[in-house]
Scaffold this motif. Structure first.
Motif, short mmCIF file in Angstrom:
data_model
loop_
_atom_site.label_atom_id
_atom_site.label_comp_id
_atom_site.label_asym_id
_atom_site.label_seq_id
_atom_site.Cartn_x
_atom_site.Cartn_y
_atom_site.Cartn_z
N ALA A 1 23.25 16.51 -9.33
CA ALA A 1 22.25 17.79 -10.57
C ALA A 1 23.07 18.97 -10.71
N ARG A 2 23.88 19.51 -10.11
CA ARG A 2 24.10 20.41 -9.98
C ARG A 2 25.07 20.59 -11.92
N ARG A 3 25.89 19.50 -11.83
CA ARG A 3 26.23 19.96 -12.83
C ARG A 3 25.27 19.80 -13.99
N PHE A 4 24.49 18.81 -14.28
CA PHE A 4 23.40 18.82 -15.00
C PHE A 4 22.52 19.87 -15.23
N LEU A 5 22.37 21.21 -14.29
CA LEU A 5 21.70 22.28 -14.44
C LEU A 5 22.60 23.64 -15.18
N LEU A 6 24.08 22.79 -14.99
CA LEU A 6 25.38 23.92 -15.48
C LEU A 6 24.69 23.78 -16.78
N GLY A 7 25.03 22.37 -17.01
CA GLY A 7 24.88 22.06 -19.06
C GLY A 7 24.18 22.76 -19.21
N THR A 8 23.11 22.18 -18.75
CA THR A 8 21.85 22.88 -19.34
C THR A 8 22.13 24.28 -19.67
N MET A 9 21.73 25.10 -18.56
CA MET A 9 21.96 26.30 -18.49
C MET A 9 22.84 26.84 -19.19
N GLU A 10 24.60 26.19 -19.79
CA GLU A 10 25.25 26.62 -20.68
C GLU A 10 25.09 26.55 -22.17
N THR A 11 24.37 25.24 -22.30
CA THR A 11 23.90 24.71 -24.12
C THR A 11 23.03 25.92 -23.96
N ALA A 12 22.47 26.01 -23.49
CA ALA A 12 20.83 27.00 -24.04
C ALA A 12 21.66 28.70 -23.84
N GLY A 13 22.60 28.39 -22.75
CA GLY A 13 23.00 30.31 -23.81
C GLY A 13 22.14 31.41 -21.95
N VAL A 14 22.22 31.17 -21.45
CA VAL A 14 21.97 31.08 -19.88
C VAL A 14 23.53 32.85 -19.53
N ASP A 15 23.25 33.07 -18.60
CA ASP A 15 24.38 34.30 -17.84
C ASP A 15 24.91 33.35 -17.50
N PRO A 16 26.19 32.86 -17.42
CA PRO A 16 26.88 32.63 -15.94
C PRO A 16 26.78 32.98 -14.93
N ASP A 17 26.63 33.91 -14.45
CA ASP A 17 26.15 34.22 -13.25
C ASP A 17 25.00 34.17 -12.68
N ILE A 18 23.76 33.60 -13.47
CA ILE A 18 22.56 33.63 -13.14
C ILE A 18 22.45 31.99 -13.36
N SER A 19 23.21 31.41 -13.45
CA SER A 19 23.66 29.95 -13.72
C SER A 19 24.65 29.83 -12.00
N PHE A 20 25.47 30.49 -12.31
CA PHE A 20 25.97 30.41 -10.52
C PHE A 20 25.30 30.15 -9.77
N ASP A 21 23.94 31.17 -9.15
CA ASP A 21 23.66 31.15 -8.80
C ASP A 21 22.27 29.93 -8.33
N LEU A 22 21.75 30.06 -9.73
CA LEU A 22 20.85 28.66 -9.86
C LEU A 22 21.40 27.53 -9.36
N SER A 23 22.27 26.91 -10.12
CA SER A 23 23.53 26.56 -9.42
C SER A 23 23.44 25.92 -8.25
N LEU A 24 23.71 26.70 -7.48
CA LEU A 24 24.11 26.87 -5.84
C LEU A 24 22.86 26.37 -4.67
N ALA A 25 21.95 27.06 -5.82
CA ALA A 25 20.57 27.12 -5.27
C ALA A 25 19.85 25.61 -5.17
N LEU A 26 20.19 25.36 -5.91
CA LEU A 26 20.32 23.57 -6.18
C LEU A 26 21.07 22.65 -5.55
N SER A 27 22.12 22.98 -5.16
CA SER A 27 23.42 22.42 -4.24
C SER A 27 21.99 22.41 -2.85
N GLU A 28 22.05 23.72 -2.60
CA GLU A 28 21.77 24.18 -1.31
C GLU A 28 20.57 23.17 -0.76
#
Length: 200
Positions: free
Chosen positions: A19-46
């Motif tokens: 799930a974390r990789r799916f979200l990170l891939g989506t956000m990277e492809t869309a162009g989301v800032d890496p810091d925001i992507s990291f925060d959301l992927s960590l929250a999703l992992s939890e």
């Protein structure tokens, strides 16, 4: 342009990085800032780890047998209906990205959150709780008085929900009527200059 996806996952530890990789891939492809992507992927992992650990089927074996005796069929494609003998259970992750924010919801079929009030010292130390965002799905999340308790410094677990609160802008902990817990959270997005969603 917006992006929406939903995953139905087994309650297994391997589903959390998926799930974390799916979200990170989506956000990277869309162009989301890496810091925001990291925060959301960590929250999703939890949130996913919480669903894996605590989100077991709320129906016991007798209830499942009773449903079968009454002729109520279990649908193998319904995330909330589990086949007899299925020990793992399932949970659902839904994410929605648009120009302003990313909204994520993790729903399981477990017993839900216990009804309890935060201690006065916890509320005083950490300020008011975030507002309750509306669930993205068609069901009505039942409000619960649950608020994560901040664990002691020596505790080995219990920090996940508190961490989600710190990483996201808005968080909602709720119970689906008779069907498990829902953790939903969102965060305002920042974009890279070459972001796909901002071009549209």
């Amino acid at each position: 342009m917006s992006i929406w996806w939903s995953l139905h996952l087994r309650r297994e530890a391997a589903s959390v990085p998926l799930a974390r990789r799916f979200l990170l891939g989506t956000m990277e492809t869309a162009g989301v800032d890496p810091d925001i992507s990291f925060d959301l992927s960590l929250a999703l992992s939890e949130a996913c780890a919480n669903a894996v650990e605590h989100g077991g089927d709320h129906r016991d074996a007798e209830d499942r047998e009773s449903r079968e005796d009454r002729g109520v069929a279990l649908d193998p494609w319904d995330v909330w209906d589990e086949l007899p003998g299925s020990a793992s259970g399932q949970y659902r992750v839904t994410a929605y990205l648009d120009g302003e924010k990313c909204r994520i919801e993790v729903a399981d079929s477990g017993p839900g959150f216990p009804a309890r009030q935060p201690s006065a010292t916890s509320a005083e130390r950490h300020g008011p709780q975030p507002y309750e965002a509306q669930p993205a799905d068609s069901y009505e999340a039942q409000p619960c008085a649950f608020s994560p308790q901040y664990p002691s410094l020596s505790a080995e677990d219990g920090r996940g929900l508190c961490l989600i609160e710190q990483l996201a802008d808005h968080v909602h902990f709720g119970n689906r009527p008779g069907r498990g817990a829902v953790v939903s959270f969102d965060k305002v997005l920042k974009w890279r200059k070459d972001a796909l969603l901002m071009v549209s």
